[in-house]
Design a protein around this motif. Structure first.
Motif, PDB file in Angstrom:
ATOM      1  N   PRO A 183       0.811  -1.233   0.000  1.00  0.00           N
ATOM      2  CA  PRO A 183       0.000   0.000   0.000  1.00  0.00           C
ATOM      3  C   PRO A 183       0.836   1.271   0.000  1.00  0.00           C
ATOM      4  O   PRO A 183       0.280   2.357  -0.212  1.00  0.00           O
ATOM      5  CB  PRO A 183      -0.823  -0.122   1.283  1.00  0.00           C
ATOM      6  CG  PRO A 183      -0.044  -1.046   2.152  1.00  0.00           C
ATOM      7  CD  PRO A 183       0.615  -2.017   1.226  1.00  0.00           C
ATOM      8  N   ASN A 184       2.145   1.153   0.206  1.00  0.00           N
ATOM      9  CA  ASN A 184       3.013   2.332   0.137  1.00  0.00           C
ATOM     10  C   ASN A 184       3.393   2.677  -1.298  1.00  0.00           C
ATOM     11  O   ASN A 184       3.936   3.742  -1.551  1.00  0.00           O
ATOM     12  CB  ASN A 184       4.281   2.108   0.965  1.00  0.00           C
ATOM     13  CG  ASN A 184       5.037   3.396   1.248  1.00  0.00           C
ATOM     14  OD1 ASN A 184       4.441   4.465   1.376  1.00  0.00           O
ATOM     15  ND2 ASN A 184       6.355   3.309   1.333  1.00  0.00           N
ATOM     16  N   ILE A 185       3.101   1.782  -2.258  1.00  0.00           N
ATOM     17  CA  ILE A 185       3.419   2.076  -3.664  1.00  0.00           C
ATOM     18  C   ILE A 185       2.427   3.102  -4.189  1.00  0.00           C
ATOM     19  O   ILE A 185       1.214   2.900  -4.141  1.00  0.00           O
ATOM     20  CB  ILE A 185       3.377   0.813  -4.525  1.00  0.00           C
ATOM     21  CG1 ILE A 185       4.488  -0.156  -4.106  1.00  0.00           C
ATOM     22  CG2 ILE A 185       3.547   1.183  -5.997  1.00  0.00           C
ATOM     23  CD1 ILE A 185       4.474  -1.462  -4.877  1.00  0.00           C
ATOM     24  N   TYR A 186       2.975   4.159  -4.727  1.00  0.00           N
ATOM     25  CA  TYR A 186       2.177   5.294  -5.169  1.00  0.00           C
ATOM     26  C   TYR A 186       2.052   5.320  -6.693  1.00  0.00           C
ATOM     27  O   TYR A 186       0.978   5.538  -7.235  1.00  0.00           O
ATOM     28  CB  TYR A 186       2.825   6.527  -4.568  1.00  0.00           C
ATOM     29  CG  TYR A 186       2.793   7.833  -5.290  1.00  0.00           C
ATOM     30  CD1 TYR A 186       1.605   8.410  -5.670  1.00  0.00           C
ATOM     31  CD2 TYR A 186       3.974   8.533  -5.521  1.00  0.00           C
ATOM     32  CE1 TYR A 186       1.594   9.646  -6.288  1.00  0.00           C
ATOM     33  CE2 TYR A 186       3.969   9.770  -6.121  1.00  0.00           C
ATOM     34  CZ  TYR A 186       2.780  10.323  -6.518  1.00  0.00           C
ATOM     35  OH  TYR A 186       2.777  11.537  -7.120  1.00  0.00           O
ATOM     36  N   VAL A 187       3.141   5.038  -7.412  1.00  0.00           N
ATOM     37  CA  VAL A 187       3.128   5.005  -8.869  1.00  0.00           C
ATOM     38  C   VAL A 187       4.023   3.869  -9.347  1.00  0.00           C
ATOM     39  O   VAL A 187       5.127   3.680  -8.839  1.00  0.00           O
ATOM     40  CB  VAL A 187       3.625   6.333  -9.473  1.00  0.00           C
ATOM     41  CG1 VAL A 187       3.866   6.183 -10.978  1.00  0.00           C
ATOM     42  CG2 VAL A 187       2.628   7.455  -9.249  1.00  0.00           C
ATOM     43  N   LEU A 188       3.533   3.127 -10.338  1.00  0.00           N
ATOM     44  CA  LEU A 188       4.327   2.169 -11.105  1.00  0.00           C
ATOM     45  C   LEU A 188       4.371   2.660 -12.538  1.00  0.00           C
ATOM     46  O   LEU A 188       3.336   3.080 -13.075  1.00  0.00           O
ATOM     47  CB  LEU A 188       3.685   0.779 -11.074  1.00  0.00           C
ATOM     48  CG  LEU A 188       3.549   0.103  -9.716  1.00  0.00           C
ATOM     49  CD1 LEU A 188       2.585  -1.081  -9.833  1.00  0.00           C
ATOM     50  CD2 LEU A 188       4.906  -0.365  -9.212  1.00  0.00           C
ATOM     51  N   TYR A 189       5.545   2.624 -13.159  1.00  0.00           N
ATOM     52  CA  TYR A 189       5.529   3.010 -14.562  1.00  0.00           C
ATOM     53  C   TYR A 189       6.590   2.271 -15.340  1.00  0.00           C
ATOM     54  O   TYR A 189       7.575   1.778 -14.808  1.00  0.00           O
ATOM     55  CB  TYR A 189       5.665   4.515 -14.747  1.00  0.00           C
ATOM     56  CG  TYR A 189       7.079   5.049 -14.795  1.00  0.00           C
ATOM     57  CD1 TYR A 189       7.660   5.633 -13.674  1.00  0.00           C
ATOM     58  CD2 TYR A 189       7.815   4.999 -15.971  1.00  0.00           C
ATOM     59  CE1 TYR A 189       8.937   6.145 -13.738  1.00  0.00           C
ATOM     60  CE2 TYR A 189       9.090   5.507 -16.019  1.00  0.00           C
ATOM     61  CZ  TYR A 189       9.653   6.079 -14.904  1.00  0.00           C
ATOM     62  OH  TYR A 189      10.929   6.584 -14.970  1.00  0.00           O
ATOM     63  N   MET A 190       6.322   2.219 -16.639  1.00  0.00           N
ATOM     64  CA  MET A 190       7.255   1.691 -17.619  1.00  0.00           C
ATOM     65  C   MET A 190       7.276   2.660 -18.787  1.00  0.00           C
ATOM     66  O   MET A 190       6.223   3.069 -19.270  1.00  0.00           O
ATOM     67  CB  MET A 190       6.815   0.313 -18.099  1.00  0.00           C
ATOM     68  CG  MET A 190       7.823  -0.370 -18.991  1.00  0.00           C
ATOM     69  SD  MET A 190       9.189  -1.111 -18.074  1.00  0.00           S
ATOM     70  CE  MET A 190       8.401  -2.568 -17.414  1.00  0.00           C
ATOM     71  N   VAL A 191       8.470   3.021 -19.226  1.00  0.00           N
ATOM     72  CA  VAL A 191       8.609   4.018 -20.288  1.00  0.00           C
ATOM     73  C   VAL A 191       9.609   3.524 -21.332  1.00  0.00           C
ATOM     74  O   VAL A 191      10.698   3.068 -20.988  1.00  0.00           O
ATOM     75  CB  VAL A 191       9.102   5.360 -19.723  1.00  0.00           C
ATOM     76  CG1 VAL A 191       9.269   6.380 -20.827  1.00  0.00           C
ATOM     77  CG2 VAL A 191       8.130   5.872 -18.687  1.00  0.00           C
ATOM     78  N   LYS A 192       9.221   3.630 -22.580  1.00  0.00           N
ATOM     79  CA  LYS A 192      10.125   3.335 -23.690  1.00  0.00           C
ATOM     80  C   LYS A 192      10.424   4.647 -24.423  1.00  0.00           C
ATOM     81  O   LYS A 192       9.518   5.313 -24.932  1.00  0.00           O
ATOM     82  CB  LYS A 192       9.506   2.336 -24.657  1.00  0.00           C
ATOM     83  CG  LYS A 192      10.433   1.946 -25.816  1.00  0.00           C
ATOM     84  CD  LYS A 192       9.764   0.959 -26.766  1.00  0.00           C
ATOM     85  CE  LYS A 192       9.581  -0.384 -26.101  1.00  0.00           C
ATOM     86  NZ  LYS A 192       9.061  -1.400 -27.059  1.00  0.00           N
ATOM     87  N   ASN A 193      11.699   5.013 -24.488  1.00  0.00           N
ATOM     88  CA  ASN A 193      12.080   6.268 -25.132  1.00  0.00           C
ATOM     89  C   ASN A 193      11.899   6.188 -26.639  1.00  0.00           C
ATOM     90  O   ASN A 193      12.289   5.199 -27.278  1.00  0.00           O
ATOM     91  CB  ASN A 193      13.540   6.595 -24.829  1.00  0.00           C
ATOM     92  CG  ASN A 193      13.760   6.898 -23.370  1.00  0.00           C
ATOM     93  OD1 ASN A 193      12.965   7.585 -22.739  1.00  0.00           O
ATOM     94  ND2 ASN A 193      14.835   6.368 -22.812  1.00  0.00           N
ATOM     95  N   ILE A 194      11.330   7.214 -27.204  1.00  0.00           N
ATOM     96  CA  ILE A 194      11.103   7.314 -28.645  1.00  0.00           C
ATOM     97  C   ILE A 194      12.118   8.257 -29.294  1.00  0.00           C
ATOM     98  O   ILE A 194      12.653   7.987 -30.372  1.00  0.00           O
ATOM     99  CB  ILE A 194       9.672   7.811 -28.924  1.00  0.00           C
ATOM    100  CG1 ILE A 194       8.650   6.836 -28.336  1.00  0.00           C
ATOM    101  CG2 ILE A 194       9.443   7.987 -30.417  1.00  0.00           C
ATOM    102  CD1 ILE A 194       7.229   7.367 -28.372  1.00  0.00           C
ATOM    103  N   SER A 195      12.364   9.386 -28.668  1.00  0.00           N
ATOM    104  CA  SER A 195      13.290  10.373 -29.204  1.00  0.00           C
ATOM    105  C   SER A 195      13.882  11.164 -28.050  1.00  0.00           C
ATOM    106  O   SER A 195      13.330  11.160 -26.939  1.00  0.00           O
ATOM    107  CB  SER A 195      12.547  11.325 -30.169  1.00  0.00           C
ATOM    108  OG  SER A 195      11.571  12.079 -29.473  1.00  0.00           O
ATOM    109  N   PRO A 196      15.026  11.830 -28.290  1.00  0.00           N
ATOM    110  CA  PRO A 196      15.797  11.925 -29.526  1.00  0.00           C
ATOM    111  C   PRO A 196      16.495  10.613 -29.873  1.00  0.00           C
ATOM    112  O   PRO A 196      16.567   9.709 -29.031  1.00  0.00           O
ATOM    113  CB  PRO A 196      16.808  13.037 -29.213  1.00  0.00           C
ATOM    114  CG  PRO A 196      16.961  12.987 -27.730  1.00  0.00           C
ATOM    115  CD  PRO A 196      15.626  12.623 -27.192  1.00  0.00           C
ATOM    116  N   PRO A 197      17.037  10.493 -31.090  1.00  0.00           N
ATOM    117  CA  PRO A 197      17.584   9.209 -31.553  1.00  0.00           C
ATOM    118  C   PRO A 197      18.667   8.625 -30.660  1.00  0.00           C
ATOM    119  O   PRO A 197      18.771   7.402 -30.542  1.00  0.00           O
ATOM    120  CB  PRO A 197      18.147   9.553 -32.942  1.00  0.00           C
ATOM    121  CG  PRO A 197      17.320  10.709 -33.405  1.00  0.00           C
ATOM    122  CD  PRO A 197      17.036  11.517 -32.169  1.00  0.00           C
TER     123      PRO A 197
END
Length: 403
Positions: free
Chosen positions: A166-180
């Motif tokens: 319950p202490n987890i506030y945000v989970l995220y996964m991000v794939k970079n698109i740019s810059p190259p």
């Protein structure tokens, strides 16, 4: 987007509550403020606004008739009936109801900061592309984008509610698109409500090495690397992360001129947003209104350090409690940066942020992060996507998403 920038973009992504609504282009401002007349409005301007007028002769603020205040989602309001309790040196919360507004009747400076900081858990998930523009004093700019999946397990409707810590506030996964140069790099974050119990955890995948590694701690006054020193990590989303390096005090409550109900930033791309000026976002894209705010001063604690030891926050007093302006002062007491939030509401009155601009006086440069909408990417923002599950937000999940 770079690792740290994407990290920060995720926290902001979770803030948005609804899709964008339109604002009539026929609307005209009640009055405008510029370098020729700003002294008439000094009592309603922050020091950052005043310095921007004094620094740039073509800077302008258009002030409109007041529109509706920001409202909470009905399910959140229904359970937000009494204040929770700050614990662990005010770094954590003993909740009345997890997922509610922790302090619907704020009396302490940090109550307002907590209300702003925890706004992401009003939604359970979002999938979107976020865009940032980093603009140098010569007018050249860099665009960064990232594909983001975000979940907030503390949300009232989250499938992960009661299943994960319950202490987890945000989970995220991000794939970079740019810059190259960073395309294909992935970042994963576990962010926590109580930083005294557990600091942020982050991992990064590099396509060059095909390896996942734990990323270094990202907090406080480290600079977001892709902003070129224009924004610190804890200034992302106007404020995020641990609060323990500062003493927080309410200075005043008064009517000020702040941004409110901005829609044009979501529709306009780089050409119209940036090229009108080298030093700040095109003023035509901002609506300001005369709104009641709480003025909060944060000063660095004895024995602690921060590159900006004094900060002034201007927080809306509506249900949203959004930090709309933040002024940063350096170690000599000089005003260094003026940060401007942007928000708007949909037909139900729910508010979301769209873009935060940081004007840097020393370099005469600026950055605007977290710009969302059709003007910046053709990916439609999707809310309440099916949960990706904790296996997705794991080192193995990071590797799988990289393929």
């Amino acid at each position: 987007m770079s690792f740290i920038k994407i990290l920060k973009s995720t926290v902001i992504a979770a803030i948005s509550l609804q899709l964008f609504s339109g604002l009539s282009l026929a609307e005209s401002p009640k009055y405008s403020i510029d370098s020729s007349n700003y002294m008439q409005y000094m009592d309603k301007l922050t020091e950052g606004q005043i310095k921007t007028f004094e620094s740039y002769s073509d800077y302008r603020i258009d002030v409109y008739s007041n529109s509706k205040d920001c409202l909470l989602p009905e399910n959140v309001r229904a359970v937000s009936t009494e204040n929770s309790k700050m614990i662990n040196g005010n770094e954590g919360i003993e909740w009345t109801t997890l997922g509610a507004v922790p302090f619907p009747n704020p009396t302490h400076a940090q109550h307002y900061i907590w209300n702003h900081r925890t706004a992401p858990h009003y939604i359970d998930s979002v999938h979107r592309t976020l865009t940032a523009y980093i603009v140098k004093s010569d007018g050249s700019f860099t665009i960064g984008q990232g594909d983001n999946y975000i979940e907030t397990p503390g949300a009232l409707n989250s499938p992960l509610r009661g299943v994960v810590d319950p202490n987890i506030y945000v989970l995220y996964m991000v794939k970079n698109i740019s810059p190259p140069r960073i395309a294909g790099t992935l970042t994963m974050l576990h962010d926590f409500y109580d930083a005294a119990v557990q600091a942020r955890k982050a991992w990064q995948y590099s396509p060059a090495t095909r390896r996942v590694r734990r990323a270094p701690d990202v907090n406080y006054d480290s600079f977001v690397d892709q902003t070129g020193g224009l924004a610190t990590i804890d200034s992302y989303n106007m404020f995020s992360g641990a609060q323990d390096r500062f003493d927080w005090n309410i200075i005043d409550k008064k009517t000020m001129i702040i941004p409110h109900n901005n829609t044009e930033l979501s529709k306009i791309g780089a050409a119209d947003m940036i090229t009108s000026s080298r030093y700040f976002v095109n003023p035509d894209l901002y609506r300001y209104e005369e709104k009641d705010v709480v003025i909060i001063e944060a000063t660095v604690k004895e024995g602690k350090r921060h590159i900006f030891p004094k900060q002034m926050f201007y927080v809306s007093t509506d249900e949203h409690n959004g930090i709309m302006i933040r002024d940063h002062y350096d170690g000599q007491g000089n005003l260094s940066k003026h940060q401007i939030g942007s928000r708007q509401y949909d037909s139900a009155g729910y508010c979301n942020y769209n873009g935060e601009q940081t004007i840097d006086f020393a370099t005469r440069s600026f950055v605007i992060q977290n710009t969302l909408g059709e003007g910046h990417d053709d990916l439609e923002v999707t809310y309440s996507v099916p949960t990706m599950g904790m296996n997705f937000y794991s080192p193995d999940g990071l590797r799988r998403f990289a393929r």
